[in-house]
Scaffold this motif. Structure first.
Motif, mmCIF file in Angstrom:
data_model
loop_
_atom_site.group_PDB
_atom_site.id
_atom_site.type_symbol
_atom_site.label_atom_id
_atom_site.label_comp_id
_atom_site.label_asym_id
_atom_site.label_seq_id
_atom_site.Cartn_x
_atom_site.Cartn_y
_atom_site.Cartn_z
ATOM 1 N N ILE A 49 37.214 9.326 60.752
ATOM 2 C CA ILE A 49 37.113 9.704 62.164
ATOM 3 C C ILE A 49 38.363 9.169 62.846
ATOM 4 C CG2 ILE A 49 35.788 9.466 64.309
ATOM 5 C CD1 ILE A 49 33.320 8.925 62.448
ATOM 6 N N THR A 50 38.999 10.015 63.632
ATOM 7 C CA THR A 50 40.226 9.589 64.297
ATOM 8 C C THR A 50 40.385 10.297 65.636
ATOM 9 O OG1 THR A 50 42.609 9.275 63.997
ATOM 10 C CG2 THR A 50 41.688 11.347 63.189
ATOM 11 N N THR A 51 41.002 9.621 66.568
ATOM 12 C CA THR A 51 41.247 10.185 67.901
ATOM 13 C C THR A 51 42.690 9.937 68.293
ATOM 14 O OG1 THR A 51 38.954 9.710 68.556
ATOM 15 C CG2 THR A 51 40.535 10.158 70.340
ATOM 16 N N ASP A 52 43.295 10.941 68.895
ATOM 17 C CA ASP A 52 44.638 10.804 69.440
ATOM 18 C C ASP A 52 44.619 11.285 70.886
ATOM 19 O OD1 ASP A 52 47.445 10.126 69.153
ATOM 20 O OD2 ASP A 52 47.835 12.264 69.371
ATOM 21 N N ALA A 53 45.565 10.802 71.668
ATOM 22 C CA ALA A 53 45.659 11.192 73.076
ATOM 23 C C ALA A 53 47.082 11.590 73.416
ATOM 24 C CB ALA A 53 45.225 10.035 73.977
ATOM 25 N N GLU A 98 41.036 5.743 72.790
ATOM 26 C CA GLU A 98 41.073 6.456 71.507
ATOM 27 C C GLU A 98 40.092 5.831 70.520
ATOM 28 O OE1 GLU A 98 45.770 7.900 71.462
ATOM 29 O OE2 GLU A 98 45.170 6.093 70.394
ATOM 30 N N THR A 99 40.132 4.510 70.410
ATOM 31 C CA THR A 99 39.247 3.806 69.481
ATOM 32 C C THR A 99 37.792 3.960 69.899
ATOM 33 O OG1 THR A 99 41.030 2.219 69.060
ATOM 34 C CG2 THR A 99 38.817 1.581 68.352
ATOM 35 N N THR A 100 37.528 3.877 71.182
ATOM 36 C CA THR A 100 36.167 4.010 71.706
ATOM 37 C C THR A 100 35.600 5.398 71.425
ATOM 38 O OG1 THR A 100 36.600 2.391 73.441
ATOM 39 C CG2 THR A 100 34.740 3.882 73.793
ATOM 40 N N TYR A 101 36.404 6.443 71.619
ATOM 41 C CA TYR A 101 35.917 7.804 71.360
ATOM 42 C C TYR A 101 35.652 8.013 69.870
ATOM 43 C CZ TYR A 101 36.965 8.935 76.225
ATOM 44 O OH TYR A 101 36.992 8.961 77.605
ATOM 45 N N LYS A 132 34.426 6.539 50.783
ATOM 46 C CA LYS A 132 34.763 5.464 51.709
ATOM 47 C C LYS A 132 34.730 6.024 53.128
ATOM 48 C CE LYS A 132 37.455 2.758 48.515
ATOM 49 N NZ LYS A 132 38.633 2.911 47.720
ATOM 50 N N PHE A 133 34.437 5.124 54.079
ATOM 51 C CA PHE A 133 34.297 5.500 55.482
ATOM 52 C C PHE A 133 35.353 4.773 56.305
ATOM 53 C CE2 PHE A 133 30.309 5.755 53.258
ATOM 54 C CZ PHE A 133 29.824 7.002 53.612
ATOM 55 N N PHE A 134 36.140 5.529 57.055
ATOM 56 C CA PHE A 134 37.256 4.964 57.806
ATOM 57 C C PHE A 134 37.251 5.424 59.260
ATOM 58 C CE2 PHE A 134 38.942 5.786 53.497
ATOM 59 C CZ PHE A 134 39.367 4.516 53.133
ATOM 60 N N ILE A 135 37.841 4.599 60.102
ATOM 61 C CA ILE A 135 38.329 5.059 61.403
ATOM 62 C C ILE A 135 39.836 4.852 61.373
ATOM 63 C CG2 ILE A 135 38.481 4.561 63.875
ATOM 64 C CD1 ILE A 135 35.515 4.073 63.920
ATOM 65 N N ASP A 136 40.571 5.924 61.571
ATOM 66 C CA ASP A 136 42.028 5.843 61.654
ATOM 67 C C ASP A 136 42.420 5.546 63.097
ATOM 68 O OD1 ASP A 136 42.396 6.359 58.996
ATOM 69 O OD2 ASP A 136 43.569 8.186 59.264
ATOM 70 N N ILE A 137 43.175 4.487 63.294
ATOM 71 C CA ILE A 137 43.618 4.062 64.618
ATOM 72 C C ILE A 137 45.072 4.473 64.801
ATOM 73 C CG2 ILE A 137 44.072 2.036 66.084
ATOM 74 C CD1 ILE A 137 41.722 0.654 64.600
ATOM 75 N N ASP A 138 45.368 5.045 65.948
ATOM 76 C CA ASP A 138 46.721 5.515 66.233
ATOM 77 C C ASP A 138 47.586 4.366 66.756
ATOM 78 O OD1 ASP A 138 48.894 7.209 66.466
ATOM 79 O OD2 ASP A 138 48.337 7.881 68.467
ATOM 80 N N LEU A 164 32.812 -0.468 59.223
ATOM 81 C CA LEU A 164 33.729 0.562 58.751
ATOM 82 C C LEU A 164 35.100 -0.044 58.480
ATOM 83 C CD1 LEU A 164 32.794 3.384 61.278
ATOM 84 C CD2 LEU A 164 32.047 3.172 58.911
ATOM 85 N N ILE A 165 35.902 0.680 57.732
ATOM 86 C CA ILE A 165 37.261 0.253 57.441
ATOM 87 C C ILE A 165 38.182 0.852 58.500
ATOM 88 C CG2 ILE A 165 39.148 0.348 55.755
ATOM 89 C CD1 ILE A 165 36.890 0.807 53.601
ATOM 90 N N ALA A 166 39.059 0.037 59.056
ATOM 91 C CA ALA A 166 40.045 0.516 60.031
ATOM 92 C C ALA A 166 41.376 0.706 59.326
ATOM 93 C CB ALA A 166 40.196 -0.484 61.170
ATOM 94 N N HIS A 167 41.959 1.875 59.500
ATOM 95 C CA HIS A 167 43.311 2.134 59.006
ATOM 96 C C HIS A 167 44.253 2.195 60.197
ATOM 97 C CE1 HIS A 167 42.704 4.105 54.777
ATOM 98 N NE2 HIS A 167 42.592 2.794 54.764
ATOM 99 N N VAL A 168 45.380 1.540 60.089
ATOM 100 C CA VAL A 168 46.430 1.621 61.110
ATOM 101 C C VAL A 168 47.682 2.188 60.460
ATOM 102 C CG1 VAL A 168 45.460 -0.304 62.449
ATOM 103 C CG2 VAL A 168 47.207 -0.772 60.716
ATOM 104 N N LYS A 169 48.649 2.529 61.290
ATOM 105 C CA LYS A 169 49.896 3.093 60.760
ATOM 106 C C LYS A 169 50.552 2.104 59.803
ATOM 107 C CE LYS A 169 50.924 5.903 64.823
ATOM 108 N NZ LYS A 169 51.785 6.076 65.994
ATOM 109 N N PRO A 170 51.080 2.554 58.685
ATOM 110 C CA PRO A 170 51.268 3.949 58.253
ATOM 111 C C PRO A 170 50.109 4.524 57.455
ATOM 112 C CG PRO A 170 52.443 2.494 56.762
ATOM 113 C CD PRO A 170 51.797 1.613 57.801
ATOM 114 N N GLU A 171 49.019 3.755 57.242
ATOM 115 C CA GLU A 171 47.891 4.266 56.463
ATOM 116 C C GLU A 171 47.027 5.274 57.231
ATOM 117 O OE1 GLU A 171 48.486 0.815 56.464
ATOM 118 O OE2 GLU A 171 49.520 0.974 54.536
#
Length: 196
Positions: A49-53, A98-101, A132-138, A164-171
């Protein structure tokens, strides 16, 4: 004379869409993901799950994607948008929203649902199946490349508190999907598909 900007209420969609379907509620999304995994339970899956603005004139557009990625073999995905009728230029506020949404959607993927998906691939785990379950953070931790670096640890903590697992850039590669969608400005009025 200065041109008046047309204002509109905040739009917070509760339904999702993709290229083949519109107005999917969250249960339908969860059913589609389970069906996608059932087609090939021997594969490796990342549920992201990921959100961008993106800030546009008079508004900020947020797009959240849910991606069931069958690693190396395609994906099922859908998105929804939130339109905030003001320009959000503060990096911390934008990253928090973004993270909240993303979390707002992730809360539906609770322990029972995750176990349901894990049980589907369980007989094939010895052969390499996995999920695996992730939230991708921008955001990223590199203070030179990322304006978000000062706030990323807090966002990661929020995600990890959900189990959940958080991925940040560059992942956090799935953010690029949402990034493409946020670049298109919102045009008022949105179709009746928007729920507020």
């Amino acid at each position: 004379m200065k041109k008046q900007r047309r204002s509109f209420p905040m739009i917070h969609e509760t339904t999702f869409r993709n290229l083949s379907e519109q107005n999917l509620d969250i249960q339908e999304v969860m059913d589609r993901i389970a069906g996608f995994i059932a087609q090939d339970p021997r594969a490796i899956y990342n549920l992201v799950i990921t959100t961008d603005a993106q800030v546009h004139s008079g508004h900020t557009k947020f797009v959240t994607f849910i991606v069931a990625y069958r690693v190396g073999q395609g994906a099922w995905l859908c998105s929804r948008q939130v339109i905030v009728p003001r320009e959000i230029n503060a990096v911390q506020e934008k990253l928090l929203l973004e993270t909240t949404y993303s979390q707002e959607i992730a809360v539906h993927f609770d322990y029972a649902y995750r176990v349901l998906l894990e049980d589907m691939i369980l007989p094939y785990m010895d052969g390499g199946a996995d999920i695996k379950f992730f939230i991708d953070i921008d955001g990223g931790t590199d203070k030179i490349k990322n304006k978000t670096a000062a706030y990323v640890a807090e966002m990661v903590s929020l995600v990890e508190a959900m189990g959940l697992i958080a991925h940040v850039k560059p992942e956090s590669v799935m953010v690029s999907l949402a990034d493409r969608e946020t670049k298109k400005p919102y045009r008022y009025p949105l179709s009746a598909a928007a729920n507020s």
